[in-house]
Design an enzyme around this catalytic site. Structure first.
Site, short mmCIF file in Angstrom:
data_model
loop_
_atom_site.label_atom_id
_atom_site.label_comp_id
_atom_site.label_asym_id
_atom_site.label_seq_id
_atom_site.Cartn_x
_atom_site.Cartn_y
_atom_site.Cartn_z
CD GLU A 1 20.67 38.08 -25.23
OE1 GLU A 1 19.65 38.48 -24.71
OE2 GLU A 1 20.48 37.24 -26.17
CE LYS B 1 16.34 39.99 -25.60
NZ LYS B 1 16.79 38.76 -25.19
CB CYS C 1 18.35 37.98 -28.60
SG CYS C 1 18.16 35.96 -28.80
#
Length: 572
Positions: A44, A110, A149
């Protein structure tokens, strides 16, 4: 059955180090391509390091990160790369780019932004629900989804949506910081997520220290049934290559007893239609996870070492009292930087015992570090003389103890200034919690290696150091003697504090579990003891704010993690 060869590039980026990160990622990409990989996945925000915090508020930094992404994409060939970066449109996004054949073929923003514990992502980023539509990538003939994530932690989040829309493999890139026991929780969660979505999962985590955080790596790959295929090593960089079998998953989805999940098909970006690698599955890389003591110790070593290296310090200096805290910090420093870069200083006073001096000297000899003795007695005597008239008629007991500690802090900082050595402080979490340290004294330094380690765990780490070495590195007398600050005659820690076996469980409940004093009493702890301990924690908040950062290893650490008001009258 299709077999896709995937490289998990578990790297140690530096926040803001775009050129170095780009060079490191390019090297890993070339190695993955040479190994016949179809995909290589990076952590990330790998281009800029994680977490970047307020750096992302600088428009120039965002532009530089986009230029670095374009430069990386231009170097790509047939092997697809999933790269973490910051994207901008009408807002900023924590993003992943899919690059191949010299181009950026797609982006993912994200969706789930964590805003708890050490995370502040909603301060900086906007969730990507409206900014970009979900899409899949045909890589090696396999429908591949990308997520970041936190997206994978929710059972009904983007990963489930992507799988229901046809994804056969999900590449999840991470900057997931270490905490005790977190690796096992991750592994259970990912196995469940893969099985529930009938979708293979590749989970790539970064490694390394960043200020108070330490990232443990431990990247993982699972097949569509939740079977573990590969585990990368902890606390070290690696390029783990795994062949992921991807059978048709429609039959299992049709037979799922929970019923068929319907989801509109997602657009597909074609990258490659056949795998590059041989259909023969290679040997599975499966690093064994560390036991609890080694895991904690390696986290402290990596966090301390990276803090020094990334901030330009080659050497550290430690006040060696002959006590258990400074002893374990010295051992950590040697493993982090090498014995030639660690300097121990014994600073005896009129109250120092002979065994404390000899224990410190023996430790230094066992570790092979530079060792010197500088008595604080001349400075302490001078302070007594200077303050004699002001203190006339008083009994300044605690004040004189703190003066000794501050004399030692001044000496360590003098050595730091002269030689460029970083001072490592030696306070543990139990002492830091209740304020059992001298502000501007033994709290002086650049980094606090065991700031988040309770005293009872410090003893266990010392035994681990000896057990691992197969000999007595840490003198047995250091482990067995009663702990003492040695700032007055016959002083012991338990003169001022409860025994650590009593103190530490209360601290865990109050600090890490956020229980109130009343709730802790209801769990069976002595009320007077609980009220005393929790009050000490509360009134020491102002002191902790002035302490150096240290490695975060628990569920909740002082500093970046636990944020309590200094001024507060609540005593629950």
């Amino acid at each position: 059955m299709t077999v896709l060869r995937v490289a998990l590039a578990q790297l140690n980026p530096t926040v803001g180090g775009l050129d170095g990160n780009l060079a490191m990622m390019s090297d890993a990409y070339e190695a993955a391509e040479a190994a016949g990989c179809d995909i290589v996945a990076f952590p990330e925000l790998s281009l800029i390091g994680y977490p970047p915090e307020d750096l992302v508020l600088k428009p120039g930094f965002i532009e530089d990160n986009l230029e670095a992404l374009a430069a990386f994409a231009a170097r790509t060939g047939r092997c697809a790369a999933v790269v973490g970066f910051v994207d901008q449109d009408r807002d900023l996004y924590n993003a992943a780019a899919v690059c191949a054949n010299g181009e950026i073929l797609g982006k993912f923003h994200k969706r789930l932004l964590p805003n708890s514990t050490v995370f502040d992502e909603q301060r900086y980023f906007t969730a990507g629900y409206d900014s970009d539509p979900l899409e899949l990538y045909l890589i090696g003939g396999v429908k591949v989804a990308v997520s970041i994530c936190e997206d994978i932690w929710s059972p009904v989040g983007p990963v489930a949506t992507q799988a229901a829309a046809g994804a056969e493999l999900n590449i999840n890139i991470n900057g997931s910081p270490y905490a005790v026991g977190k690796g096992r929780r991750r592994e259970r969660m990912l196995a469940t997520r893969a099985a529930d979505s009938h979708c293979a999962i590749v989970y790539v985590n970064q490694v390394g220290g960043q200020d108070e955080l330490v990232f443990d790596g431990g990247s993982l790959a699972f097949d569509h049934e939740g079977t573990l295929l590969a585990r990368a090593p902890q606390f070290t960089e690696s390029l783990t290559i795994v062949d992921v079998p991807v059978p048709p998953v429609y039959r299992k989805r049709l037979l799922d007893p929970r019923g068929r999940v319907t989801q509109a098909m997602l657009p597909i970006v074609e990258v490659t239609t056949t795998p590059a690698s041989s259909p023969e599955v290679s040997a599975t890389p499966m690093a064994e996870p560390f036991d609890a003591d080694r895991e904690l110790y390696e986290a402290l070593v990596l966090g301390t070492g990276d803090y020094c290296r990334k901030n330009g310090f080659t050497d550290v200096v430690i006040g060696l009292s002959g006590g258990i805290d400074s002893t374990v910090v010295a051992a950590i420093a040697v493993d982090a930087l090498g014995a030639d870069h660690v300097h121990g200083v014994s600073m005896p006073s009129r109250y120092s015992s002979d065994h404390s001096r000899s224990d410190a000297e023996l430790l230094a000899e066992n570790l092979g570090i530079d060792f010197r003795t500088i008595s604080i007695e001349p400075a302490f005597s001078a302070y007594l003389e200077m303050l004699e008239s002001s203190f006339e008629g008083r009994d300044p007991g605690l004040t004189l103890e703190n003066i000794q500690s501050r004399c030692r802090g001044q000496l360590l900082m003098a050595l730091s200034n002269e030689f460029g050595w970083m001072v490592l402080t030696t306070g543990n979490k139990s002492e830091v919690a209740v304020g059992y340290f001298t502000i501007y004294g033994d709290s002086v330094g650049g980094y606090a290696a065991i700031k988040d380690v309770l005293k009872t765990r410090v003893y266990e780490l010392c035994r681990f150091v000896n057990r691992r070495a197969g000999r007595e590195i840490i003198p047995e007398n250091v482990i067995t003697k009663p702990p003492s600050a040695e700032l007055r005659p016959d002083q012991r820690d338990d003169d001022s504090l409860p025994p650590y076996e009593v103190l530490d469980p209360i601290l865990e409940l109050y600090v890490e579990d956020d229980r109130t004093a009343g709730e802790i009493v209801e769990l069976g702890h002595d009320e007077d003891m609980v009220r005393r301990v929790t009050r000490l924690v509360d009134i020491a908040e102002y002191k902790r704010r002035q302490c150096p950062p240290g490695v975060r290893v628990s569920r909740k650490a002082f500093g970046k993690d636990r944020r309590m008001p200094i001024t507060s009258h609540y005593r629950g």
